[in-house]
Every structure is written in C-alpha cells, then in structure tokens.
Design a protein around this motif. Structure first.
Motif, PDB file in Angstrom:
ATOM      1  N   ARG A 160       0.814  -1.208   0.000  1.00  0.00           N
ATOM      2  CA  ARG A 160       0.000   0.000   0.000  1.00  0.00           C
ATOM      3  C   ARG A 160       0.851   1.262   0.000  1.00  0.00           C
ATOM      4  NH1 ARG A 160      -4.237  -1.896   4.786  1.00  0.00           N
ATOM      5  NH2 ARG A 160      -5.628  -3.140   3.436  1.00  0.00           N
ATOM      6  N   ARG A 162       0.386   5.331   0.926  1.00  0.00           N
ATOM      7  CA  ARG A 162      -0.483   6.264   1.634  1.00  0.00           C
ATOM      8  C   ARG A 162       0.180   7.637   1.764  1.00  0.00           C
ATOM      9  NH1 ARG A 162      -4.786   3.940   4.521  1.00  0.00           N
ATOM     10  NH2 ARG A 162      -4.649   1.674   4.872  1.00  0.00           N
ATOM     11  N   TYR A 164      -0.051  10.506   4.742  1.00  0.00           N
ATOM     12  CA  TYR A 164      -0.549  10.917   6.050  1.00  0.00           C
ATOM     13  C   TYR A 164      -0.647  12.443   6.050  1.00  0.00           C
ATOM     14  CZ  TYR A 164       0.557   6.318   8.209  1.00  0.00           C
ATOM     15  OH  TYR A 164       0.615   4.989   8.560  1.00  0.00           O
ATOM     16  N   ARG A 170      -5.132   9.018   7.060  1.00  0.00           N
ATOM     17  CA  ARG A 170      -4.138   8.244   6.311  1.00  0.00           C
ATOM     18  C   ARG A 170      -4.770   7.889   4.961  1.00  0.00           C
ATOM     19  NH1 ARG A 170      -2.306   3.264   8.715  1.00  0.00           N
ATOM     20  NH2 ARG A 170      -4.507   2.847   9.115  1.00  0.00           N
ATOM     21  N   GLN A 171      -4.487   8.701   3.971  1.00  0.00           N
ATOM     22  CA  GLN A 171      -5.122   8.563   2.659  1.00  0.00           C
ATOM     23  C   GLN A 171      -4.495   7.423   1.868  1.00  0.00           C
ATOM     24  OE1 GLN A 171      -4.627  12.065   0.248  1.00  0.00           O
ATOM     25  NE2 GLN A 171      -5.867  11.280  -1.455  1.00  0.00           N
ATOM     26  N   LEU A 172      -5.307   6.445   1.478  1.00  0.00           N
ATOM     27  CA  LEU A 172      -4.826   5.347   0.654  1.00  0.00           C
ATOM     28  C   LEU A 172      -4.804   5.806  -0.801  1.00  0.00           C
ATOM     29  CD1 LEU A 172      -3.954   2.385   0.380  1.00  0.00           C
ATOM     30  CD2 LEU A 172      -6.381   1.793   0.119  1.00  0.00           C
ATOM     31  N   GLU A 175      -3.162   0.453  -3.951  1.00  0.00           N
ATOM     32  CA  GLU A 175      -2.929  -0.804  -3.242  1.00  0.00           C
ATOM     33  C   GLU A 175      -2.785  -1.952  -4.242  1.00  0.00           C
ATOM     34  OE1 GLU A 175      -5.023  -3.172   0.428  1.00  0.00           O
ATOM     35  OE2 GLU A 175      -6.344  -2.495  -1.189  1.00  0.00           O
TER      36      GLU A 175
END
Length: 245
Positions: A160, A162, A164, A170-172, A175
């Motif tokens: 993943r 992300r 922060y 915590r923006q994904l 993935e």
C-alpha cells in the motif's frame, strides 16, 4: 451509388488512426511521468560497516527481550517482535532520491516473519519540531505528515501507498494484493524513492510501483525504515540531490 466496401475501409482507417493517436499519447504520458533523473550530488551515504551511529540514526522500538537494531557484516539488522522505526536524523528537502537494498529474512529466527518492508519519507510532526518522540507503536505515527509505503504488509497480503495528512487521516493512494507486488522470502530488493518537482514515486528493482502528483506536495521531512514483528537486512543506503535529465 456509394461503394459500401470503400466506405467501410475509410471508417476502419479512421478508427485505426484514432487508436494510434491515443496509443502515442498514452506512451508519451507514460514517458513523461517516468522521466529519467540525474544524480546531482550525494548528500548522505551509509554502508553500515561500523557500529550504528546513534546520532545519525534514531531508533524508536517497542521493547522486548529479542528486540534489537544493530549493524553486522556491513548490514543494518532490524530484528524485533514488535514495531520499530529507524529514522535518519537529517531533514531532507527539495528534489532527492533515496536508495537502499532490503531483504526480509525468513530463516527460522525467533522474529522471522515474511512481512512489512515499510518506509516513511518527508515526515514531519505538525505539532512538534522534534520528530523523534514516539515508542515504535504503529498507531503513534498517525499524527505525522508523510508519505508511506508498506510493502508486504498485513502478513504479506497487501502493498500500500499512503499519504498521512498530519491530522490522523491516512489517505490510501493505491494498493496491490497480487503476488507479483508482495514479498518473496530472503530476496534482496533495490528500493528507490524519488521526490521531484511535486511528484513522488516508489520503485522496486527498476519497476515503478507507485507514483503520485501531489497538489500539496511534501517538500521536506525525515526518512525512516519501518517494520513490525520481522527480521531485516538493509544495505547501501544513499540520499542524493537529483534533477531531470
């Protein structure tokens, strides 16, 4: 009377031309996003040939009888049953590359587990000028502002990327769950992180896993190795100033 075969030929030719134009555009866009960079100046280098310099590297680790961070045979060794972060105590800024070799060991050791080749970069604490105040527990870093890749996380089921945001969010960004983007035991990976003109990307053995053109880019901060319950060997760490070729 119109020639139907001729009309079909021209219609097909127009479609083929449009398709070719689209392909050329996509190829050009891909080449732009993966534009080559040139190393301008080496800013920091560590081959871990000496004992770990605790002024240069700041260790935050959940304590335990088998938890350790050390150097051995020219490698940085992270061996821990719990969470651990190893921070480079040097604030980075501007256009840079961060490169290193990393192997996750699965060889029957007490803490061996194929998981969590993780890293933070451009990390800052919006509420504290001193970043190094945490205890190694993963959730303790939610309040930081940074980029993060967890390769082979969640017991090697996810990889993943992300961002922060410094407020617990915590923006994904992307993935993977396919085995091609997960970890293989005892394999040395060459990792490269690029930060260039508002874009950051993450590369593994020359393959770009992630790329993000950030509207609000993180342009300065700290780098850290991050893991939990596993054993790792890291080598050939280097930070360089870069520019577009």
């Amino acid at each position: 009377m119109p020639n139907t075969n001729q009309a079909n030929f021209f219609d097909g030719s127009r479609l083929l031309f449009r398709y070719a134009v689209i392909c050329v555009f996509l190829l050009a866009a891909s080449q732009i996003s993966a534009q080559p960079v040139k190393r301008d100046k080496v800013l920091y280098k560590d081959d871990f040939e000496k004992s770990l310099n605790t002024k240069t590297w700041k260790v935050e680790m959940v304590p335990g009888p088998t938890a350790s961070v050390s150097t051995k045979n020219g490698k940085l060794i992270i061996d821990s049953p719990g969470g651990v972060s190893v921070w480079l105590n040097q604030k980075l800024s501007g256009n840079i590359s961060i490169e290193y070799d990393w192997k996750v060991i699965a060889d029957g050791g007490k803490n061996d587990r194929l998981s969590d080749l993780n890293q933070f970069w451009m990390a800052v604490d919006p509420k504290n000028a001193n970043l190094f105040t945490r205890n190694g527990v993963f959730e303790a870093y939610d309040s930081l502002r940074l980029y993060y890749v967890g390769m082979g996380g969640n017991a090697n089921t996810t990889t993943r990327f992300r961002k922060y945001h410094g407020n617990g969010k915590r923006q994904l960004l992307k993935e993977y769950t396919d085995k091609e983007h997960l970890l293989k035991p005892n394999q040395t990976y060459h990792i490269k992180i690029l930060v260039l003109n508002g874009q950051t990307s993450f590369w593994v053995d020359g393959e770009r896993y992630f790329e993000y053109n950030d509207e609000n880019p993180l342009t300065e901060g700290y780098f850290g190795f991050r893991s939990t319950w596993s054993r790792h060997e890291i080598d050939h760490f280097q930070v360089s100033r870069i520019k577009s070729e």
